[in-house]
Design an enzyme around this catalytic site. Structure first.
Site, PDB file in Angstrom:
ATOM      1  N   LYS A 109      19.640  11.983  20.913  1.00 22.66           N
ATOM      2  CA  LYS A 109      20.164  13.258  21.426  1.00 22.66           C
ATOM      3  C   LYS A 109      20.170  13.287  22.966  1.00 22.66           C
ATOM      4  CE  LYS A 109      21.110  15.223  17.476  1.00 22.66           C
ATOM      5  NZ  LYS A 109      20.929  14.112  16.526  1.00 22.66           N
TER       6      LYS A 109
HETATM    7  C1  LIG Z   1      24.472  19.091  13.875  1.00 24.46           C
HETATM    8  C2  LIG Z   1      23.071  18.673  13.563  1.00 24.46           C
HETATM    9  N1  LIG Z   1      22.248  19.542  12.941  1.00 24.46           N
HETATM   10  C3  LIG Z   1      20.986  19.218  12.661  1.00 24.46           C
HETATM   11  C4  LIG Z   1      20.456  17.984  12.973  1.00 24.46           C
HETATM   12  C5  LIG Z   1      19.081  17.656  12.532  1.00 24.46           C
HETATM   13  O1  LIG Z   1      18.217  17.295  13.537  1.00 24.46           O
HETATM   14  P1  LIG Z   1      16.977  16.321  13.231  1.00 24.46           P
HETATM   15  O2  LIG Z   1      17.513  14.967  13.033  1.00 24.46           O
HETATM   16  O3  LIG Z   1      16.157  16.453  14.487  1.00 24.46           O
HETATM   17  O4  LIG Z   1      16.265  16.846  12.051  1.00 24.46           O
HETATM   18  C6  LIG Z   1      21.283  17.056  13.637  1.00 24.46           C
HETATM   19  C7  LIG Z   1      20.835  15.735  14.098  1.00 24.46           C
HETATM   20  O5  LIG Z   1      20.233  14.900  13.671  1.00 24.46           O
HETATM   21  C8  LIG Z   1      22.616  17.387  13.909  1.00 24.46           C
HETATM   22  O6  LIG Z   1      23.440  16.507  14.489  1.00 24.46           O
END
Ligand SMILES: Cc1ncc(COP(=O)(O)O)c(C=O)c1O
Length: 377
Positions: free
Chosen positions: A194
C-alpha cells in the site's frame, strides 16, 4: 520509438509489482519500539500513529486495526448492520470489501462502476437500493476517488450510512477533500504493497465520537471501560501492535514524498507509452487528485484479447504484472444474475504494471518497450 537503457534484458533482476520503501527512519522507530518492551498493542507509537493519521486525513478520530479487512468489518459491525440487511459495494473491488459485509451476516449487493473512474456509479447504486439497504461502501479504486457528492446525496435521500474504503488511496483528494474524511467512516489498509505500510495493518477514520468509541470497544473484545474482563457483547481482537505502529509513524512522516514518487512514476509511464494506440492509463477526473497506488493499463476492446499474451511477455522479460480484480458478482458465494457491464468489461481488459516507488525511469522505459513490442501489430 522508445528510448532507454533496457538494463534488465538478459539480467536476472525481476521488476516486482510493488515493494515497500524502508529507510533508516523506519528501522530506528521499530528498533525503538522493540527496545521499549512494548511489543503488543500498548506503547506510545499506536497513539502517535492514530493521532497523526487523523491529522493527515483531517478527521477528528482515527483508530488503528490489525488490517484493512478488520477495519472494514469493525466499521460495518459498529453501525449495527446484521443479517437481513444489505450493503451496496462496487462490483470491481478487492474481495475484502464484500467479505467484511458478509462477516456481519448482511448481504453485499454489487453496483456497477463508472467507465471514467472505475469507481462505483451513483446511478447504479440508486437502482440497487431496497428497504433492506443500510449502507454504501464506495471504494477509491487504484488510488482514484469515487464520485462522493453523488454518493453522499443518495445516502442523504435514503438515510444510508457511507463507509469509504480508502484502502488503496491514502492521500487522494475528492474536490480538495481527503478521502476517508467525507463519509460517516473511512477505512484504510497498510498491507505491504500500500501507499504506506505497517506490514499488516489498518485504520478507521471518523468525525463521529460515538462511532469512534464503539469501534475502540469492539476492537478490544468489547470489554467494559469500567469493569475489567466484563464483556457485554461479542467483540474482536483487531488491535495493531506497537511495532507495526512504529513502522507506520515513520512511513506517515514520508507520505508526501511517497505520493510524489507515485505521481512521478505515472508521468514516466504516460511519457513512455504516449502514441501507443489502443491503451489507456489510470484516469484522473478534473475534480480528483489520484495517488496512483497501482499503475493501470486498460486495453481497448479491439485488443483486449492480447491481455494474457502481454502479461506473459512481461513475465518473460522479468516484469511482474497483475490482472484487474474479477467482479465480485462472479465469485461463487456472491453470484448474481444481474450483470454489471462496465465492471465486467473493465475487469477483463485491465492490468496493473510495476508501481513501486523504487522504480527508476529506465525501468519504466524498459517496461514500456516490452508493451510496445507486444501490442504494436
Ligand atoms: C479495496 C480494498 N479493500 C480492503 C482491503 C483489505 O486490506 P487488508 O489486506 O489490509 O486486510 C484491500 C487490500 O488489501 C483493498 O485493496
Amino acid at each position: 520509438m522508445i528510448n532507454g537503457n533496457h538494463k534488465n534484458k538478459g539480467s536476472n533482476k525481476f521488476i516486482s509489482i510493488s515493494s515497500p520503501s524502508i529507510t533508516q527512519k523506519e528501522i530506528d522507530f521499530v528498533k525503538d519500539a522493540v527496545e521499549s518492551g512494548w511489543v503488543s498493542s500498548l506503547g506510545k507509537y499506536i497513539k502517535i500513529f492514530e493521532d497523526k493519521f487523523a491529522e493527515f486525513c483531517g478527521t477528528k478520530y482515527a483508530l488503528a486495526t490489525s488490517n484493512g479487512t478488520a477495519a472494514l468489518h469493525l466499521a460495518v459491525a459498529l453501525l449495527g448492520i446484521k443479517e437481513g440487511d444489505e450493503v451496496i459495494i462496487p462490483d470491481l473491488t478487492f474481495i475484502a470489501t464484500a467479505n467484511a459485509v458478509s462477516y456481519t451476516g448482511a448481504r453485499p449487493v454489487c453496483a456497477d462502476i463508472e467507465a471514467e473512474t472505475w469507481c462505483i456509479d451513483p446511478k447504479s447504486i440508486r437502482k440497487k437500493i431496497t428497504e433492506r439497504t443500510k449502507a454504501i461502501i464506495p471504494v477509491h479504486l487504484y488510488g482514484h476517488p469515487a464520485d462522493m457528492d453523488g454518493i453522499m446525496n443518495l445516502a442523504k435521500e435514503y438515510k444510508l450510512y457511507v463507509i469509504e474504503d480508502a484502502s488503496e488511496a491514502h492521500g487522494a483528494r475528492y474536490k480538495n477533500r481527503m478521502v476517508g474524511s467525507i463519509g460517516d467512516l473511512g477505512v484504510f489498509s497498510f498491507y505491504g504493497n500500500k501507499i504506506i505500510t505497517t506490514g499488516e495493518g489498518g485504520m478507521i477514520t471518523t468525525n463521529n465520537p460515538g462511532f469512534y468509541e464503539k469501534a475502540a470497544f469492539l476492537r478490544d473484545h468489547a470489554m467494559s471501560k469500567d469493569k475489567r474482563y466484563w464483556h457485554p457483547e461479542i467483540g474482536f481482537n483487531y488491535r495493531l501492535t506497537n511495532l507495526q505502529a512504529a513502522l507506520g509513524v515513520a512511513q506517515l512522516e514520508r507520505i508526501a514524498e511517497l505520493i510524489n514518487k507515485k505521481r512521478r512514476i505515472f508521468k514516466w509511464y504516460e511519457q513512455s507509452l504516449k502514441g501507443l494506440n489502443g491503451i489507456k492509463l489510470n484516469p484522473q477526473k478534473d475534480w480528483a487528485e489520484n495517488v496512483y497506488w497501482m499503475i493501470c493499463l486498460l486495453l481497448e476492446e479491439s485488443i483486449s484479447g492480447k491481455r494474457e499474451s502481454l502479461m506473459q511477455k512481461l513475465k518473460q522479460n522479468g516484469i511482474d504484472s497483475r490482472p484487474f480484480f474479477y467482479p465480485i458478482s462472479l465469485m461463487p458465494m456472491y453470484k448474481s444474475e444481474e450483470i454489471n457491464r462496465i465492471a465486467y468489461s473493465v475487469s477483463r481488459r485491465g492490468l496493473n504494471l510495476p508501481s513501486g516507488v523504487e522504480l527508476t525511469r529506465d525501468e519504466v522505459r524498459y517496461i514500456a518497450h516490452a508493451i510496445y513490442e507486444q501490442i504494436m501489430p
